[in-house]
Design a protein around this motif. Structure first.
Motif, PDB file in Angstrom:
ATOM      1  N   LEU A  69       0.824  -1.159   0.138  1.00 52.32           N
ATOM      2  CA  LEU A  69      -0.061   0.054   0.013  1.00 52.32           C
ATOM      3  C   LEU A  69       1.104   1.285  -0.102  1.00 52.32           C
ATOM      4  O   LEU A  69       1.739   1.232   0.830  1.00 52.32           O
ATOM      5  CB  LEU A  69      -0.840  -0.193   1.233  1.00 52.32           C
ATOM      6  N   VAL A  70       0.742   2.089  -0.898  1.00 53.05           N
ATOM      7  CA  VAL A  70       1.539   3.301  -1.187  1.00 53.05           C
ATOM      8  C   VAL A  70       0.223   4.459  -1.226  1.00 53.05           C
ATOM      9  O   VAL A  70      -0.422   4.546  -1.866  1.00 53.05           O
ATOM     10  CB  VAL A  70       2.255   3.454  -2.337  1.00 53.05           C
ATOM     11  N   GLU A  71       0.666   5.661  -0.443  1.00 49.95           N
ATOM     12  CA  GLU A  71      -0.134   6.612  -0.303  1.00 49.95           C
ATOM     13  C   GLU A  71      -0.090   7.553  -1.812  1.00 49.95           C
ATOM     14  O   GLU A  71       1.214   7.378  -2.361  1.00 49.95           O
ATOM     15  CB  GLU A  71       0.089   7.473   0.659  1.00 49.95           C
ATOM     16  N   PRO A  72      -1.089   8.181  -2.286  1.00 49.22           N
ATOM     17  CA  PRO A  72      -0.893   9.124  -3.439  1.00 49.22           C
ATOM     18  C   PRO A  72       0.169  10.139  -3.335  1.00 49.22           C
ATOM     19  O   PRO A  72       0.270  10.533  -2.286  1.00 49.22           O
ATOM     20  CB  PRO A  72      -2.248   9.548  -3.505  1.00 49.22           C
ATOM     21  N   SER A  73       0.896  10.135  -4.350  1.00 46.46           N
ATOM     22  CA  SER A  73       1.833  11.268  -4.434  1.00 46.46           C
ATOM     23  C   SER A  73       3.575  10.836  -3.801  1.00 46.46           C
ATOM     24  O   SER A  73       4.303  11.500  -3.968  1.00 46.46           O
ATOM     25  CB  SER A  73       1.633  12.602  -3.636  1.00 46.46           C
ATOM     26  N   GLN A  74       3.218   9.627  -3.283  1.00 42.62           N
ATOM     27  CA  GLN A  74       4.384   9.101  -2.655  1.00 42.62           C
ATOM     28  C   GLN A  74       5.272   8.353  -3.436  1.00 42.62           C
ATOM     29  O   GLN A  74       4.766   8.116  -4.756  1.00 42.62           O
ATOM     30  CB  GLN A  74       4.160   8.350  -1.257  1.00 42.62           C
ATOM     31  N   THR A  75       6.407   7.693  -2.885  1.00 38.46           N
ATOM     32  CA  THR A  75       7.158   6.725  -3.808  1.00 38.46           C
ATOM     33  C   THR A  75       6.935   5.427  -3.684  1.00 38.46           C
ATOM     34  O   THR A  75       6.719   4.852  -2.408  1.00 38.46           O
ATOM     35  CB  THR A  75       8.682   7.144  -3.569  1.00 38.46           C
ATOM     36  N   THR A  83      -0.137   7.762  -8.411  1.00 33.18           N
ATOM     37  CA  THR A  83      -1.461   8.094  -8.550  1.00 33.18           C
ATOM     38  C   THR A  83      -2.305   6.609  -8.367  1.00 33.18           C
ATOM     39  O   THR A  83      -1.455   5.528  -8.598  1.00 33.18           O
ATOM     40  CB  THR A  83      -1.975   8.733  -9.581  1.00 33.18           C
ATOM     41  N   ALA A  84      -3.534   6.601  -8.363  1.00 32.39           N
ATOM     42  CA  ALA A  84      -4.363   5.432  -8.302  1.00 32.39           C
ATOM     43  C   ALA A  84      -4.197   4.536  -9.558  1.00 32.39           C
ATOM     44  O   ALA A  84      -4.250   3.464  -9.612  1.00 32.39           O
ATOM     45  CB  ALA A  84      -5.913   5.782  -8.122  1.00 32.39           C
ATOM     46  N   ALA A  85      -3.673   5.228 -10.660  1.00 30.49           N
ATOM     47  CA  ALA A  85      -3.535   4.568 -11.951  1.00 30.49           C
ATOM     48  C   ALA A  85      -2.114   3.632 -11.883  1.00 30.49           C
ATOM     49  O   ALA A  85      -2.061   2.816 -12.678  1.00 30.49           O
ATOM     50  CB  ALA A  85      -3.332   5.604 -13.100  1.00 30.49           C
ATOM     51  N   ASP A  86      -1.486   3.856 -10.800  1.00 28.30           N
ATOM     52  CA  ASP A  86      -0.209   3.101 -10.606  1.00 28.30           C
ATOM     53  C   ASP A  86      -0.450   1.754  -9.779  1.00 28.30           C
ATOM     54  O   ASP A  86       0.461   0.963  -9.659  1.00 28.30           O
ATOM     55  CB  ASP A  86       0.799   3.969 -10.161  1.00 28.30           C
TER      56      ASP A  86
END
Lengths: 106, 123
Positions: free
Chosen positions: B11-17, B88-91
């Protein structure tokens, strides 16, 4: 970049029947084409490279033909374990794009 | 028998790496004959080759991701890694590491894959 288009999206066949899957490139990729098989929850598995050379351990019922922009994967007599999604991929020019896949179902 | 295994946060938050590591066992990465790669798979875009690393550090990236991607390798640990910034969610996708190889007759292909890891981008 080269676009790979596979057809049909879904192919409904019965065990023992012949399946013919098509892959078309937007420009010539010579014979630089690979076919993979993917089952649910698994990584793709190499079937054929160089458009027609079966990978080690791949049964002879799988065959690949074609060159330039038109390619075909044929499964001569479908077995139960062959129901899966099949992808083509070109490696003639970077990026080495994949097709969208053909699902072979009963 | 060569094996590859992906590891990293699911799980990764949006705008993070997004950061993932692939550990290679059963063979050395230092042979120079292989291209170590990251591929991702989504329902919408299918299989997408993110990029590859070879020859002790040369890289190629998909043009659509090139501005956000870095692939690196650590031969001493037999590992290579993926960093994808500004996600982003697209990733959101299943991410695979794999080995791009030649059969010796001039044909190339992915011959070994990791099992894949699902990475979700969400807050």
């Amino acid at each position: 970049e080269i676009v790979m288009t596979q057809s049909p999206a879904t192919l409904s066949v019965s065990p023992g029947e012949r399946a013919t899957l098509s892959c078309r490139a937007s420009q010539s990729v010579s014979s630089n084409l690979v076919w993979y098989q993917q089952k649910p929850g698994q990584a793709p598995r190499l079937l054929i490279s160089g458009a027609s050379t079966r990978a080690t351990g791949i049964p002879a019922r799988f065959s690949g033909t074609g060159s330039a922009t038109e390619f075909t994967l044929t499964i001569s007599s479908l077995q139960s374990e062959d129901f899966a999604v099949y992808y083509c991929q070109q490696y003639n020019a970077w990026p080495y794009n994949f097709g969208q896949g053909t699902k072979v179902e009963i | 028998q060569v094996q590859l295994q992906e590891s990293g946060p699911g799980l990764v938050e949006p705008s993070q790496t997004l950061s993932l590591t692939c550990t290679v066992s059963g063979g050395s990465m230092s042979s120079g004959r292989y291209f170590w790669s990251w591929i991702r798979q989504t329902a919408g875009k299918g299989l997408e080759w993110i990029g590859r690393i070879y020859d002790r550090g040369s890289t190629n990236y998909d043009p659509s991701l090139e501005s956000r991607v870095t692939i690196s390798m650590d031969m001493s640990r037999n590992q290579f890694s993926l960093n994808l910034i500004s996600v982003t969610a697209a990733d959101t996708a299943v991410y695979y590491c794999a080995r791009w190889s030649s059969s010796g007759s001039g044909n190339f292909h992915f011959d070994y894959w990791g099992p894949g890891t699902l990475v979700t981008v969400s807050s």
